[in-house]
Design a protein around this motif. Structure first.
Motif, PDB file in Angstrom:
ATOM      1  N   ALA A 139      97.658  28.598 123.109  1.00  0.00           N
ATOM      2  CA  ALA A 139      98.104  28.410 121.879  1.00  0.00           C
ATOM      3  C   ALA A 139      97.582  26.805 121.144  1.00  0.00           C
ATOM      4  CB  ALA A 139      99.709  28.500 121.644  1.00  0.00           C
ATOM      5  N   ASP A 140      97.801  25.878 122.140  1.00  0.00           N
ATOM      6  CA  ASP A 140      97.408  24.510 121.514  1.00  0.00           C
ATOM      7  C   ASP A 140      96.140  24.183 122.655  1.00  0.00           C
ATOM      8  OD1 ASP A 140      99.507  23.900 119.577  1.00  0.00           O
ATOM      9  OD2 ASP A 140     100.713  24.480 121.202  1.00  0.00           O
ATOM     10  N   PRO A 141      94.866  24.587 122.404  1.00  0.00           N
ATOM     11  CA  PRO A 141      93.922  24.444 123.143  1.00  0.00           C
ATOM     12  C   PRO A 141      93.492  23.071 123.530  1.00  0.00           C
ATOM     13  CG  PRO A 141      93.149  25.103 120.991  1.00  0.00           C
ATOM     14  CD  PRO A 141      94.543  25.003 120.903  1.00  0.00           C
ATOM     15  N   LEU A 142      93.775  22.064 122.718  1.00  0.00           N
ATOM     16  CA  LEU A 142      93.296  20.806 122.953  1.00  0.00           C
ATOM     17  C   LEU A 142      94.252  19.704 123.348  1.00  0.00           C
ATOM     18  CD1 LEU A 142      91.206  21.185 119.945  1.00  0.00           C
ATOM     19  CD2 LEU A 142      90.106  20.551 122.250  1.00  0.00           C
ATOM     20  N   CYS A 143      93.997  18.729 123.972  1.00  0.00           N
ATOM     21  CA  CYS A 143      95.221  17.576 124.591  1.00  0.00           C
ATOM     22  C   CYS A 143      95.547  16.454 123.425  1.00  0.00           C
ATOM     23  CB  CYS A 143      94.388  17.063 125.801  1.00  0.00           C
ATOM     24  SG  CYS A 143      95.650  15.774 126.388  1.00  0.00           S
ATOM     25  N   PRO A 144      96.704  16.847 123.083  1.00  0.00           N
ATOM     26  CA  PRO A 144      96.980  15.919 121.940  1.00  0.00           C
ATOM     27  C   PRO A 144      97.206  14.459 122.206  1.00  0.00           C
ATOM     28  CG  PRO A 144      99.027  17.153 122.712  1.00  0.00           C
ATOM     29  CD  PRO A 144      97.949  17.665 123.469  1.00  0.00           C
ATOM     30  N   ARG A 145      97.281  14.120 123.796  1.00  0.00           N
ATOM     31  CA  ARG A 145      97.374  12.754 123.998  1.00  0.00           C
ATOM     32  C   ARG A 145      95.957  12.134 123.988  1.00  0.00           C
ATOM     33  NH1 ARG A 145      95.435  11.175 128.639  1.00  0.00           N
ATOM     34  NH2 ARG A 145      95.382  13.106 129.606  1.00  0.00           N
ATOM     35  N   ILE A 146      94.892  12.830 124.474  1.00  0.00           N
ATOM     36  CA  ILE A 146      93.715  12.190 124.067  1.00  0.00           C
ATOM     37  C   ILE A 146      93.307  12.288 122.857  1.00  0.00           C
ATOM     38  CG2 ILE A 146      91.127  12.690 124.467  1.00  0.00           C
ATOM     39  CD1 ILE A 146      91.801  14.107 127.220  1.00  0.00           C
ATOM     40  N   GLY A 147      93.813  13.250 122.072  1.00  0.00           N
ATOM     41  CA  GLY A 147      93.320  13.317 120.629  1.00  0.00           C
ATOM     42  C   GLY A 147      94.038  12.051 119.732  1.00  0.00           C
ATOM     43  N   ASP A 148      95.242  11.712 120.247  1.00  0.00           N
ATOM     44  CA  ASP A 148      95.708  10.414 119.743  1.00  0.00           C
ATOM     45  C   ASP A 148      94.791   9.100 120.103  1.00  0.00           C
ATOM     46  OD1 ASP A 148      98.093  11.760 118.748  1.00  0.00           O
ATOM     47  OD2 ASP A 148      99.251  11.135 120.716  1.00  0.00           O
ATOM     48  N   VAL A 149      94.518   8.879 121.229  1.00  0.00           N
ATOM     49  CA  VAL A 149      93.574   7.951 121.518  1.00  0.00           C
ATOM     50  C   VAL A 149      92.106   7.932 120.384  1.00  0.00           C
ATOM     51  CG1 VAL A 149      92.044   6.852 123.233  1.00  0.00           C
ATOM     52  CG2 VAL A 149      94.496   7.736 123.873  1.00  0.00           C
ATOM     53  N   LEU A 150      91.624   8.949 120.433  1.00  0.00           N
ATOM     54  CA  LEU A 150      90.223   9.307 119.833  1.00  0.00           C
ATOM     55  C   LEU A 150      90.597   8.875 118.180  1.00  0.00           C
ATOM     56  CD1 LEU A 150      89.187  12.820 121.189  1.00  0.00           C
ATOM     57  CD2 LEU A 150      88.131  10.442 121.536  1.00  0.00           C
ATOM     58  N   GLU A 151      91.674   9.406 117.832  1.00  0.00           N
ATOM     59  CA  GLU A 151      92.017   9.029 116.482  1.00  0.00           C
ATOM     60  C   GLU A 151      92.153   7.480 116.190  1.00  0.00           C
ATOM     61  OE1 GLU A 151      95.036  10.051 112.764  1.00  0.00           O
ATOM     62  OE2 GLU A 151      95.542  10.457 114.728  1.00  0.00           O
ATOM     63  N   GLY A 152      92.900   7.033 116.997  1.00  0.00           N
ATOM     64  CA  GLY A 152      93.074   5.522 117.008  1.00  0.00           C
ATOM     65  C   GLY A 152      92.006   4.929 117.048  1.00  0.00           C
ATOM     66  N   GLN A 153      91.234   5.003 117.932  1.00  0.00           N
ATOM     67  CA  GLN A 153      89.939   4.346 118.051  1.00  0.00           C
ATOM     68  C   GLN A 153      88.987   4.546 117.089  1.00  0.00           C
ATOM     69  OE1 GLN A 153      91.796   2.507 120.469  1.00  0.00           O
ATOM     70  NE2 GLN A 153      89.709   1.728 120.805  1.00  0.00           N
ATOM     71  N   CYS A 154      88.857   5.695 116.550  1.00  0.00           N
ATOM     72  CA  CYS A 154      88.055   5.955 115.358  1.00  0.00           C
ATOM     73  C   CYS A 154      88.450   5.080 114.193  1.00  0.00           C
ATOM     74  CB  CYS A 154      88.223   7.396 114.796  1.00  0.00           C
ATOM     75  SG  CYS A 154      87.017   8.699 115.744  1.00  0.00           S
ATOM     76  N   ARG A 155      89.743   4.986 114.146  1.00  0.00           N
ATOM     77  CA  ARG A 155      90.323   4.220 112.613  1.00  0.00           C
ATOM     78  C   ARG A 155      90.195   2.667 113.142  1.00  0.00           C
ATOM     79  NH1 ARG A 155      92.115   7.709 109.327  1.00  0.00           N
ATOM     80  NH2 ARG A 155      93.032   9.740 110.149  1.00  0.00           N
ATOM     81  N   GLU A 156      90.366   2.339 114.340  1.00  0.00           N
ATOM     82  CA  GLU A 156      89.890   0.834 114.686  1.00  0.00           C
ATOM     83  C   GLU A 156      88.339   0.456 114.447  1.00  0.00           C
ATOM     84  OE1 GLU A 156      90.415  -1.508 118.708  1.00  0.00           O
ATOM     85  OE2 GLU A 156      92.038  -0.756 118.100  1.00  0.00           O
ATOM     86  N   LEU A 157      87.742   1.542 114.644  1.00  0.00           N
ATOM     87  CA  LEU A 157      86.123   1.242 114.567  1.00  0.00           C
ATOM     88  C   LEU A 157      85.638   1.309 113.129  1.00  0.00           C
ATOM     89  CD1 LEU A 157      84.893   2.869 117.754  1.00  0.00           C
ATOM     90  CD2 LEU A 157      84.641   0.401 117.366  1.00  0.00           C
ATOM     91  N   GLY A 158      86.691   1.702 112.306  1.00  0.00           N
ATOM     92  CA  GLY A 158      86.315   2.075 110.745  1.00  0.00           C
ATOM     93  C   GLY A 158      85.448   3.339 110.331  1.00  0.00           C
ATOM     94  N   LEU A 159      85.691   4.155 111.549  1.00  0.00           N
ATOM     95  CA  LEU A 159      84.737   5.546 111.393  1.00  0.00           C
ATOM     96  C   LEU A 159      85.314   6.393 110.219  1.00  0.00           C
ATOM     97  CD1 LEU A 159      83.725   6.095 115.075  1.00  0.00           C
ATOM     98  CD2 LEU A 159      82.292   5.032 113.100  1.00  0.00           C
TER      99      LEU A 159
END
Length: 301
Positions: A139-159
Motif C-alpha cells: 500500500a505504501d511501497p516506499l520507505c518514508p524514513r529514507i524519503g524524509d532524509v532525501l527530501e531534507g538533503q535535497c533542500r539543504e543542497l538547494g536542489l
C-alpha cells in the motif's frame, strides 16, 4: 505493515545505491572494491562496488551494468536485490531517470516518489512461487524514513525537489505514445520511467527499506511546447542531473548510516505474516533459494 518489534535492537546500516555508473565517482569514497556476488537467481547487472563514505558501509549497483548494456526488460531484478541483501544492505536509495507528466516538474527537477503504478509485464516480479507463497503489503511501497532524509538533503543542497508523487512504470524500451502519455496524466501520475518495478516490490519482499529519487530528464511527449523525447536530449539532461545526484548521494549516506532501531514503517519486517504456505508443503529447493531474502522468517518454520 508489520507491528513494532518487541526489542529495539540497534542496527548499523549498510546503504545500497542503485543507479547509473556515473553516480559511483563520489569524492571521499574509500576502500573501493568491485566484487562479484553470486545469487541463486542468476547474475546481477554487474559486479557490486563496495566502499565506505565517512565510515559508513555502502554498496553500489549499476542498474544497467557499466556502459549500459542491459535494457530495462532484461534486468535481472531478483538477482540485483538478492545480491544487495546478501551483501548486508539494509537501506536502498534508487536513482532513476524519468519523464515528467506535470508542467511543474521540469527537466532537472528531482521527485522523492511515494507511490507507483506498475504497467510492466515482461519481468519476474517475486522471489516467491509454487512451493512457498507469500503476499507482502505494498500500500505504501516506499520507505518514508529514507524519503524524509532525501527530501531534507535535497533542500539543504538547494536542489529543486518535490516530495511525493506517483511513478508510472512502463515496460519500454520505447518511449510513450502521445495517447499513453496523456492517459498517464489523466491518472494523476507525476513521472514515467522503466526501471523501478519490480525493483521496489522485490526490495519489500527482501525486507530492505527502499526509496526512489526520480530525476526528470524531459516532458515525455504530451507537452505541446516541447519536442518529442529524443535520446540526445535525455542524455544531455541526465549528465547534468548526474552531478547533482552525486552531491545528493554524498550528503545522504552519512545521514542514513547513523545507528538506528528497526524502521518505524516496518519495511524491514514485511514478511512477518506474509508467507502463507504451510511448512510441510514448502518446496525445499525454493526455500534454499530464499535463504538470503527470507531467511529471517523461514528459519522459524
Amino acid at each position: 505493515m508489520s507491528t513494532k518489534p518487541a526489542t529495539e535492537e540497534q542496527i548499523e546500516p549498510v546503504i545500497g545505491l542503485i543507479g547509473g555508473s556515473g553516480l559511483y565517482d563520489i569524492e571521499g569514497l574509500e576502500d573501493k572494491e568491485w566484487r562479484t556476488v553470486e545469487t541463486p537467481w542468476g547474475k546481477p547487472s554487474d559486479q557490486l562496488l563496495f566502499g565506505r563514505l565517512d565510515g559508513v558501509r555502502c554498496v553500489f549497483l549499476p542498474r544497467h551494468g557499466r556502459g549500459h548494456p542491459l535494457p530495462p526488460s532484461r534486468l535481472n531484478y531478483r538477482a540485483n536485490i538478492d545480491a544487495l541483501k546478501r551483501s548486508g544492505v539494509t537501506d536502498i536509495v534508487s536513482l532513476s531517470a524519468v519523464g515528467s507528466l506535470k508542467e511543474e516538474l521540469p527537466p532537472g527537477h528531482f521527485v522523492v516518489i511515494d507511490q507507483f503504478i506498475d504497467r510492466s509485464f515482461a519481468r519476474e516480479k517475486s522471489f516467491f512461487d509454487t512451493g512457498c507463497v507469500a503476499h507482502v503489503g505494498m500500500a505504501d511501497p516506499l520507505c518514508p524514513r529514507i524519503g524524509d532524509v532525501l527530501e531534507g538533503q535535497c533542500r539543504e543542497l538547494g536542489l529543486d525537489v518535490t516530495r511525493g508523487g506517483t511513478y508510472l512504470v512502463m515496460e519500454g524500451p520505447q518511449f510513450s505514445t502521445r495517447a499513453e502519455s496523456n492517459l498517464y496524466r489523466s491518472w494523476g501520475c507525476s513521472v514515467v520511467g522503466m526501471t523501478n518495478m519490480p525493483e521496489a516490490k522485490l526490495a519489500r519482499e527482501a525486507e530492505i527499506c527502499y526509496a526512489t529519487v526520480a530525476m526528470v530528464t524531459d516532458y515525455d511527449c504530451w507537452h505541446d511546447d516541447h519536442d518529442s523525447v529524443t535520446v540526445d536530449a535525455v542524455v544531455k539532461v541526465m549528465q547534468e542531473n548526474a552531478s547533482r545526484a552525486r552531491a545528493l548521494v554524498r550528503s545522504v549516506i552519512p545521514k542514513l548510516g547513523a545507528k538506528r532501531g528497526p524502521c518505524y514503517a516496518g519495511c524491514d519486517r514485511a514478511l512477518e505474516h506474509a508467507i502463507i504456505t504451510a511448512p510441510d508443503k514448502r518446496d525445499p529447493a525454493l526455500l534454499k533459494k530464499l535463504e538470503a531474502v527470507a531467511g529471517r522468517v523461514l528459519k522459524r518454520g
